[in-house]
Each structure stands twice: as structure tokens, then as C-alpha cells.
Design a protein around this motif. Structure first.
Motif, mmCIF file in Angstrom:
data_model
loop_
_atom_site.group_PDB
_atom_site.id
_atom_site.type_symbol
_atom_site.label_atom_id
_atom_site.label_comp_id
_atom_site.label_asym_id
_atom_site.label_seq_id
_atom_site.Cartn_x
_atom_site.Cartn_y
_atom_site.Cartn_z
ATOM 1 N N ILE A 302 27.834 85.107 107.004
ATOM 2 C CA ILE A 302 27.533 83.742 106.577
ATOM 3 C C ILE A 302 28.184 83.795 105.270
ATOM 4 O O ILE A 302 28.468 84.522 104.398
ATOM 5 C CB ILE A 302 26.096 83.768 105.945
ATOM 6 N N PHE A 303 29.031 82.554 105.108
ATOM 7 C CA PHE A 303 29.590 82.117 103.920
ATOM 8 C C PHE A 303 29.276 80.894 103.252
ATOM 9 O O PHE A 303 28.710 80.001 103.949
ATOM 10 C CB PHE A 303 31.083 81.852 104.056
ATOM 11 N N ILE A 304 28.978 80.901 101.881
ATOM 12 C CA ILE A 304 28.573 79.750 100.962
ATOM 13 C C ILE A 304 29.458 79.737 99.955
ATOM 14 O O ILE A 304 29.608 80.599 99.273
ATOM 15 C CB ILE A 304 26.857 79.868 100.579
ATOM 16 N N THR A 305 29.817 78.630 99.662
ATOM 17 C CA THR A 305 30.982 78.236 98.377
ATOM 18 C C THR A 305 30.242 78.255 97.131
ATOM 19 O O THR A 305 28.864 77.800 97.335
ATOM 20 C CB THR A 305 31.511 77.069 98.647
ATOM 21 N N PRO A 306 30.357 78.672 96.036
ATOM 22 C CA PRO A 306 29.645 78.708 95.116
ATOM 23 C C PRO A 306 29.207 77.236 94.443
ATOM 24 O O PRO A 306 28.178 77.357 93.562
ATOM 25 C CB PRO A 306 30.618 79.439 93.933
ATOM 26 N N ASN A 307 30.121 76.318 94.690
ATOM 27 C CA ASN A 307 29.582 74.825 94.486
ATOM 28 C C ASN A 307 29.254 74.298 95.733
ATOM 29 O O ASN A 307 29.484 73.049 95.924
ATOM 30 C CB ASN A 307 30.873 74.383 93.746
ATOM 31 N N ALA A 308 28.184 74.739 96.229
ATOM 32 C CA ALA A 308 27.688 74.085 97.530
ATOM 33 C C ALA A 308 26.692 73.049 97.522
ATOM 34 O O ALA A 308 26.949 72.387 98.346
ATOM 35 C CB ALA A 308 26.688 75.410 98.101
ATOM 36 N N SER A 309 26.419 72.796 95.959
ATOM 37 C CA SER A 309 25.663 71.410 96.035
ATOM 38 C C SER A 309 26.673 70.284 95.593
ATOM 39 O O SER A 309 27.829 70.300 96.016
ATOM 40 C CB SER A 309 24.670 71.530 94.607
ATOM 41 N N ASP A 310 26.121 69.336 95.263
ATOM 42 C CA ASP A 310 27.013 67.999 94.995
ATOM 43 C C ASP A 310 27.989 68.021 94.055
ATOM 44 O O ASP A 310 29.183 67.304 94.272
ATOM 45 C CB ASP A 310 26.282 66.553 94.485
ATOM 46 N N CYS A 311 27.995 69.168 93.208
ATOM 47 C CA CYS A 311 28.894 69.575 92.330
ATOM 48 C C CYS A 311 30.580 70.001 92.980
ATOM 49 O O CYS A 311 31.558 69.925 92.271
ATOM 50 C CB CYS A 311 28.671 70.443 91.240
ATOM 51 N N GLY A 312 30.208 70.233 94.226
ATOM 52 C CA GLY A 312 31.571 70.775 94.775
ATOM 53 C C GLY A 312 31.989 69.552 95.925
ATOM 54 O O GLY A 312 32.957 69.966 96.465
ATOM 55 N N ASN A 313 31.579 68.433 95.840
ATOM 56 C CA ASN A 313 31.830 67.324 96.875
ATOM 57 C C ASN A 313 33.365 66.956 96.733
ATOM 58 O O ASN A 313 33.944 66.543 97.777
ATOM 59 C CB ASN A 313 30.914 66.344 97.348
ATOM 60 N N GLY A 314 33.870 66.875 95.577
ATOM 61 C CA GLY A 314 35.055 66.482 95.433
ATOM 62 C C GLY A 314 36.205 67.332 95.948
ATOM 63 O O GLY A 314 37.178 66.967 96.606
ATOM 64 N N MET A 315 35.741 68.551 96.046
ATOM 65 C CA MET A 315 36.467 69.741 96.479
ATOM 66 C C MET A 315 36.629 69.613 97.999
ATOM 67 O O MET A 315 37.695 69.557 98.804
ATOM 68 C CB MET A 315 36.262 71.168 96.124
ATOM 69 N N GLY A 316 35.194 69.254 98.759
ATOM 70 C CA GLY A 316 35.131 69.262 99.890
ATOM 71 C C GLY A 316 35.831 68.181 100.675
ATOM 72 O O GLY A 316 36.602 68.110 101.508
ATOM 73 N N ALA A 317 35.868 66.910 99.766
ATOM 74 C CA ALA A 317 36.275 65.724 100.247
ATOM 75 C C ALA A 317 37.883 65.843 100.494
ATOM 76 O O ALA A 317 38.407 65.580 101.410
ATOM 77 C CB ALA A 317 35.949 64.537 99.440
ATOM 78 N N ALA A 318 38.498 66.429 99.444
ATOM 79 C CA ALA A 318 39.960 66.730 99.447
ATOM 80 C C ALA A 318 40.429 67.296 100.440
ATOM 81 O O ALA A 318 41.328 67.363 101.047
ATOM 82 C CB ALA A 318 40.314 67.220 97.822
ATOM 83 N N LEU A 319 39.599 68.633 100.762
ATOM 84 C CA LEU A 319 40.000 69.591 101.839
ATOM 85 C C LEU A 319 39.840 68.905 103.120
ATOM 86 O O LEU A 319 40.685 69.274 104.012
ATOM 87 C CB LEU A 319 39.302 71.052 101.542
ATOM 88 N N TYR A 320 38.766 68.290 103.374
ATOM 89 C CA TYR A 320 38.791 67.407 104.623
ATOM 90 C C TYR A 320 39.827 66.729 104.757
ATOM 91 O O TYR A 320 40.402 66.682 105.927
ATOM 92 C CB TYR A 320 37.281 66.581 104.503
#
Length: 540
Positions: A302-320
Motif C-alpha cells: 500500500i502506498f499513500i502520499t503524505p499530502n493525501a488530503s486536499d493539500c496535495g491536489n495541486g501536485m496531483g493535478a499537475a502530475l495527471y
């Protein structure tokens, strides 16, 4: 900007709460992840991340208005004057990524897995509270989505309000999780009855038990009277004591949440047949639940990024956008959480001088700090670049001796000024986990809680919750050599390969970000010493 930087992608998230951004270089590597609350000093601040973006321009000499693409982690842009002003100042193309696809991308593209099943769980975003997906190579395929009227995250929030934690608004669930360890799940059948489970791993909230209008108006701070009706108990007023019945309600919510997520995980495994699982969303910060999924679930890793909540969604959107939309190769995965703000030795010394405090430069800041902990003192620890996510991982931390039985009460009452039932974490040397806890492996981001081994529990009472579990953070010499060095010095002196670690902040305040923040909090608190860069400051 130079031609080399022309492919910078700026991801922006948290426009409702937890504003944040991430800047990728032209190879898809995160250069910087900024969480707005750290810079503006207003916890959970939403909107456009003005302050953190200003820091990036000043400290990294990168004008983000000149980026090639701006990616938002939601399908529509809110009416925000700072955001509109920013968009007028740039010629960048604008892309929108669904909120939960941003969650999924943030965890999958950060994971060391070529393929994985993905489950996201939070309150809501773009009218969705959860998706199931598969990540393979550069692409993410959504398998299923759940409307927010059936949100587990909102039920956590509503339960927090019922238990009197109204002041925390969207984020009361974290206190419910902490309180759960003091109770017994005597109301588990009531909470279980709120859900209808289906064979494919999906679920829905039972509208006869959990009224849709209570979910639809989740942002209104109304008391969740449906729980009063179901439980036969009135809501707790915030200024009244926490009774055993409240602890039992919290324990019941925790147990049923674990059962529900296991149901979803098992269904996802049946659909995908994969060995790896990536979790994301605010509900993925539940450490006991994560450990239960690892122990009782069907996935090997199992992997969970440390900024799994909304505070990491800028990173997620850019990577997507970089990987899924543009087809960029996956060269990066997360090996360090230290992607936030950093300050030079000169900047730190300047802040100390302005604060008017005396300091010295010891030969070894790690050994000095460790010896101070051995003596029973509590210290602030400010080093390197800030960690991302809501938990301090050894660069913006308060540290103490885990052997002290009463250290939890002291920290909660005198240093953190928060509820008596809140637990603390163990930062432990990599490889030493099986000696002290009933688990194996490395857990570097403080996202799993495990029971202490019975023969070791009495040696580390300070980091154990009332249920004898601890959220653990494994620390390696490669990942954080200075913090590892401190813990190793403590180990040499005491035989205990861990220290107590908690975030460097006061209750209701963001984690300290700058040297000025650290000095201000040190001077206002009961901390005995502060290690800030190479400088050592002791309380007079």
C-alpha cells in the motif's frame, strides 16, 4: 524564463480549503510544493495560494505567471478575485482535472509502482466523494465513482460535530479518530445500519437512516440530529466534559469506517487482481484504518502520499496532466517529503538576530539535541526544507523522550494546548520497527498505526496511545541524514531507537514554516531549546 524552463506546469488545488500549488519542471519532477496555510499563517486557508506563490518567485526566481500550463484540481473555477487577477496576468493555457482524479494521480504517480489499484475517499470534490481506478504506466482509468450524498468523509465530519467538535468545521474527524481509542464500539450496529453494501465493493448511505439533506447541507454547522435519533443520545455541547458514551460513539464510528473501507478494498481487488494499492483523500489519513487494510486486506503493498488530503491536489493535478494528458514518461516517484520551503543559514541567523536571542553553534547539532532529550527536555527542531502534508516528518518538529510516562499530558497541556486525548508519534530508525511494533516494513510518512510489542510497551510509554498503538515514522540515513543522526545519538545513549515526534505548532495554528515562525513559537511556548539550522538556542 529560459527555454529550459518553458515546460513548467503549475498545479493549483484547495480553492475551497487547504490552498496549495505544485510546480513541475520540464521532466515532470516536482520542484516545489507550497501549502498556503504555512505562509499566510491561517490554518486551512482556501482560495488562490497567493502567499506561497510569492515565496516561490522571491526565493527561486521563478515567475509562475510565465508557466506554460496551469492545471486546476477541480472542474470549475470559483469566483475568487486573486485567482482572476492571476489568470489575467498569464498567457498560460488552462486545464481542469477532476478533484478525485487529482487525488488518484497524486498518490499513484508518487508511488514506486508501475501499476496499482487506486481508491480515493474524502468529503467531496466535484460532487464526488470516492473513485475506484487503475493506474498503469502513464495513464489512470476510472472504474467507478460515488456521489457525495453517500460520503464517508462527511459522516466523519458529522460525527465530530455530534461529539462537540464544531469549531473544527470540516476537519472534526481527526479528533474523533483520536478519541476512539478510549471507547468500545457499543454503537457499531447503529453506524453499520447507515450503510447498504453491495457485492461489487460499492456502498450507499441508507437514506432512511442518514437523510440526504444532512449531507447536501454539510457546510452548514447544524447539529446532526439524525445521529441523535439513531443513537438515542443528545449531541455533546462543546463546553461539556467528554463522557464514556462519547468515547464509545467515536470507537463505533472508527470500527465501522474500517469495515466499510475494507469492503471497498476487497471489491477493488476482485475487479483488478493487482497486488498494489494506492490510497488518497482525507479519509486516507486514518492511520488505524490504513493499518487494518494492510493487515486484513488482499493487497500486498500500500502506498499513500503524505499530502493525501486536499493539500496535495495541486501536485496531483499537475502530475495527471503531465503523465496522463501529455504522455510524459514516469521518471520520478516520491523518495522525500521535503518539497516545501527552505531557508539559508544566513536567513536563519538574520531571523535570530532580529529576535534578539542568544545562540551558539555546537559541533554537532544532532548530538546536542539528542543529549538534551536524554535529560528530559522538550525541543523544537527546524531543519532543511519543510515536509509536505499535515504531519511533521522531522524537519518542522517538536521532539521529546518517548520513555517519559507523563510526557503526553505535558505536551498536550503545556506545549500544544489541545485536547487531553490526542496522541503522539514515534520517529524510529529504519530497520528497528519489528523490534518494537507488531509490523514489518518501512513507513516513512506517519500514515499507519501499529500496536507495540508487549515486551517493549513499558519502555516507550510516551509514544503509545491508550490502545497501545503508535503512528510510526521510519527514518533512514538516506532520506533525512540529520534527523536520523539525532535519533541514532539518542539510541546510542539510551538503547531506544526512536524519539517522540509531533508537529511544531500550537493548537489551531499551522506548522511553523519560516525561521521567524519557529522563533516566535519557541519564545511563546514552554519548549526548553530550539535547534534551528546549525544554531542552538536555550531558554534562559
Amino acid at each position: 524564463m529560459t527555454k529550459e524552463n518553458d515546460a513548467h506546469i503549475l498545479g493549483i488545488g484547495g480553492l475551497v480549503h487547504d490552498a496549495n500549488f505544485c510546480l513541475l519542471d520540464n521532466q515532470g519532477n516536482p520542484i516545489f510544493v507550497g501549502e498556503e496555510e504555512r505562509f499566510c499563517r491561517e490554518k486551512r486557508r482556501g482560495g488562490f495560494p497567493t502567499y506561497s506563490i510569492s515565496y516561490l518567485a522571491k526565493s527561486y526566481h521563478i515567475e509562475v505567471s510565465e508557466t506554460s500550463t496551469i492545471v486546476f484540481s477541480r472542474e470549475t473555477i470559483p469566483d475568487d478575485k486573486d485567482l482572476k487577477s492571476f489568470l489575467k496576468s498569464t498567457s498560460a493555457s488552462v486545464v481542469h482535472v477532476n478533484h478525485h482524479l487529482s487525488h488518484a494521480a497524486g498518490t499513484f504517480y508518487s508511488a514506486p509502482f508501475p501499476e496499482a489499484a487506486i481508491l480515493t475517499l474524502d468529503g467531496l470534490g466535484d460532487s464526488i466523494c470516492s473513485i475506484m481506478a487503475i493506474g498503469r504506466g502513464k495513464r489512470i482509468e476510472k472504474l467507478a465513482a460515488l456521489h457525495y450524498h453517500h460520503s464517508l468523509g462527511i459522516l466523519w465530519m458529522r460525527t465530530g460535530w455530534f461529539l462537540g467538535f464544531m469549531a473544527d468545521h470540516f476537519f472534526s474527524g481527526a479528533k474523533v479518530m483520536a478519541l476512539a481509542a478510549y471507547g468500545k464500539p457499543v454503537y457499531e450496529d447503529v453506524f453499520r445500519g447507515l450503510f447498504n453494501l453491495y457485492a461489487d465493493g460499492s456502498y450507499e448511505l441508507n437514506p432512511g437512516r442518514f437523510p440526504i439533506e444532512s449531507v447536501a447541507r454539510f457546510w452548514e454547522k447544524e447539529k446532526p440530529f439524525f445521529l441523535e435519533k439513531a443513537l438515542g443520545i443528545p449531541p455533546r455541547e462543546p463546553d461539556l466534559p467528554v463522557l464514556q458514551v462519547h468515547k464509545d460513539i467515536a470507537a463505533s464510528m472508527q470500527k465501522v469506517s474500517e469495515e466499510l473501507t475494507l469492503h471497498m478494498v476487497r471489491g477493488l481487488h476482485r475487479r483488478t487482481g493487482l497486488e498494489n494499492l494506492c490510497l488518497a483523500g482525507g479519509v486516507a489519513l486514518n492511520c488505524l484504518q490504513n493499518a487494518r487494510i494492510l493487515r486484513d486486506g488482499p493487497f500486498e503493498k500500500i502506498f499513500i502520499t503524505p499530502n493525501a488530503s486536499d493539500c496535495g491536489n495541486g501536485m496531483g493535478a499537475a502530475l495527471y496532466h503531465y503523465h496522463h494528458n501529455l504522455g510524459g514518461e514516469r521518471q520520478w516517484y516520491m523518495t522525500t517529503p521535503y518539497l516545501g520551503a527552505g531557508y539559508s543559514t544566513d536567513e536563519i541567523e538574520s531571523a535570530i538576530t532580529k529576535a534578539g536571542v542568544e545562540y551558539r553553534i555546537p559541533e554537532s547539532i544532532a548530538k546536542t539535541a539528542a543529549m538534551t532529550l536524554v535529560q528530559g527536555h522538550v525541543i523544537g527542531w527546524f531543519q532543511g526544507r519543510a515536509e509536505i502534508g499535515p504531519r511533521a516528518l522531522g524537519n518542522r518538529s517538536i521532539l521529546a523522550d518517548p520513555r517519559k510516562p507523563n510526557i503526553r499530558n505535558y505536551l498536550n497541556q503545556k506545549i500544544k494546548h489541545r485536547e487531553w486525548f490526542r496522541p503522539f508519534s514515534a520517529a524510529i530508525l529504519e530497520g528497528k520497527v519489528p523490534e518494537y511494533f507488531e509490523c514489518k516494513g518501512d513507513f516513512p510518512y506517519m500514515l499507519f498505526a501499529f500496536p507495540a510489542r508487549p515486551d517493549k510497551a513499558d519502555k516507550i510509554p510516551g509514544v503509545l496511545h491508550v490502545d497501545m498503538t503508535s503512528r510510526i515514522q521510519t527514518v533512514s540515513d538516506k532520506n533525512n541524514p540529520l534527523f536520523h543522526g539525532l535519533i541514532n545519538e539518542f539510541y546510542i545513549e539510551t538503547g531506544i531507537p526512536m524519539v517522540l515526534n509531533t508537529s511544531f505548532n500550537d493548537h489551531g495554528e499551522p506548522i511553523v514554516n519560516s525561521p521567524t515562525d519557529a522563533l516566535r513559537r519557541f519564545l511563546a511556548s514552554g519548549l526548553d531549546a530550539l535547534a534551528i539550522g546549525p544554531f542552538w538556542i536555550e531558554r534562559s
